[in-house]
Write a protein that holds these residues in place. Structure first.
Motif, PDB file in Angstrom:
ATOM      1  N   GLU A   1     -18.369 -11.594   3.360  1.00  0.00           N
ATOM      2  CA  GLU A   1     -17.747 -10.269   3.328  1.00  0.00           C
ATOM      3  C   GLU A   1     -18.370  -9.400   2.245  1.00  0.00           C
ATOM      4  O   GLU A   1     -18.642  -8.212   2.460  1.00  0.00           O
ATOM      5  N   ILE A   2     -18.649  -9.989   1.075  1.00  0.00           N
ATOM      6  CA  ILE A   2     -19.241  -9.230  -0.024  1.00  0.00           C
ATOM      7  C   ILE A   2     -20.644  -8.754   0.354  1.00  0.00           C
ATOM      8  O   ILE A   2     -21.046  -7.639   0.021  1.00  0.00           O
ATOM      9  N   ALA A   3     -21.395  -9.589   1.066  1.00  0.00           N
ATOM     10  CA  ALA A   3     -22.753  -9.210   1.496  1.00  0.00           C
ATOM     11  C   ALA A   3     -22.710  -8.067   2.511  1.00  0.00           C
ATOM     12  O   ALA A   3     -23.635  -7.246   2.567  1.00  0.00           O
ATOM     13  N   GLN A   4     -21.649  -7.965   3.310  1.00  0.00           N
ATOM     14  CA  GLN A   4     -21.591  -6.980   4.385  1.00  0.00           C
ATOM     15  C   GLN A   4     -20.899  -5.674   3.999  1.00  0.00           C
ATOM     16  O   GLN A   4     -21.195  -4.634   4.576  1.00  0.00           O
ATOM     17  N   ARG A   5     -19.972  -5.727   3.040  1.00  0.00           N
ATOM     18  CA  ARG A   5     -19.168  -4.535   2.761  1.00  0.00           C
ATOM     19  C   ARG A   5     -19.969  -3.430   2.069  1.00  0.00           C
ATOM     20  O   ARG A   5     -20.731  -3.680   1.147  1.00  0.00           O
ATOM     21  N   TYR A   6     -19.749  -2.212   2.531  1.00  0.00           N
ATOM     22  CA  TYR A   6     -20.478  -1.058   2.025  1.00  0.00           C
ATOM     23  C   TYR A   6     -20.198  -0.817   0.540  1.00  0.00           C
ATOM     24  O   TYR A   6     -21.103  -0.476  -0.225  1.00  0.00           O
ATOM     25  N   ASP A   7     -18.931  -0.981   0.107  1.00  0.00           N
ATOM     26  CA  ASP A   7     -18.592  -0.693  -1.290  1.00  0.00           C
ATOM     27  C   ASP A   7     -19.189  -1.705  -2.273  1.00  0.00           C
ATOM     28  O   ASP A   7     -19.165  -1.493  -3.474  1.00  0.00           O
ATOM     29  N   PHE A   8     -19.749  -2.811  -1.773  1.00  0.00           N
ATOM     30  CA  PHE A   8     -20.407  -3.779  -2.649  1.00  0.00           C
ATOM     31  C   PHE A   8     -21.937  -3.655  -2.636  1.00  0.00           C
ATOM     32  O   PHE A   8     -22.624  -4.397  -3.306  1.00  0.00           O
ATOM     33  N   LYS A   9     -22.457  -2.708  -1.856  1.00  0.00           N
ATOM     34  CA  LYS A   9     -23.921  -2.513  -1.788  1.00  0.00           C
ATOM     35  C   LYS A   9     -24.434  -1.958  -3.118  1.00  0.00           C
ATOM     36  O   LYS A   9     -23.879  -1.008  -3.663  1.00  0.00           O
ATOM     37  N   GLY A  10     -25.454  -2.598  -3.668  1.00  0.00           N
ATOM     38  CA  GLY A  10     -26.110  -2.095  -4.863  1.00  0.00           C
ATOM     39  C   GLY A  10     -25.351  -2.273  -6.162  1.00  0.00           C
ATOM     40  O   GLY A  10     -25.720  -1.675  -7.172  1.00  0.00           O
TER      41      GLY A  10
END
Length: 163
Positions: free
Chosen positions: A28-37
């Motif tokens: 989920e962390i790899a896919q979620r937008y708010d965790f990008k970058g």
């Protein structure tokens, strides 16, 4: 001891379910937008679960994802012992551990609750990281289980119910 009923009070966690929750959290962390970058990660580090992100808020969000996965897999959050987020270089880290077994001080508190609130025929003794509860009456043991279900400090299970 003929005619005595017993059960054990333990605090165990299914390690496979914890690993499953960790894997789901990683996905989920790899896919979620708010965790990008933001450098958000969660991983096993020996016996500890290590969470990393570039800010304290993001590392707490990683913890929130992991907690929701644990709940979905039927693991009580009472078994999760979390530290405080701390800075490490350019990132923040948070370490958690999964508690197993009943600590000595908590076992003593449970013993006191049984002595004070349970029916008088019920006896308990500490055996390592679990408690053995005995009584001549099965009903008294069931009443004791009902009292201990509300215990806040640890996730308790009742096993080996014998008569």
């Amino acid at each position: 001891m003929a005619g005595e009923s017993t059960f054990d009070v333990v605090s165990k966690v299914d390690k496979q379910e914890v690993a499953n929750a960790l894997n789901q959290s990683q996905k989920e962390i790899a896919q979620r937008y708010d965790f990008k970058g933001v450098g958000a990660e969660i991983d096993f580090s020996g016996e500890k679960i290590l969470m990393k992100a570039n800010s304290e808020d993001r590392v707490m969000a990683v913890l929130d994802v992991f907690q929701s996965k644990l709940i979905k897999r039927g693991i009580s959050l009472k078994s999760l012992e979390q530290g405080e987020p701390y800075p490490s270089g350019k990132e923040f880290r948070l370490e958690c551990t999964i508690k197993e077994g009943i600590a000595q001080d908590i076992a003593k508190k449970i013993n006191k609750i049984i002595r004070d609130e349970a029916p008088k025929s019920v006896k308990s003794q500490i055996q390592g990281d679990e408690l053995r509860v005995t009584s001549k009456s099965r009903d008294d043991l069931q009443a004791t289980m009902a009292i201990l279900k509300n215990f806040e400090e640890a996730d308790l299970q009742f096993v080996n119910f014998r008569s």
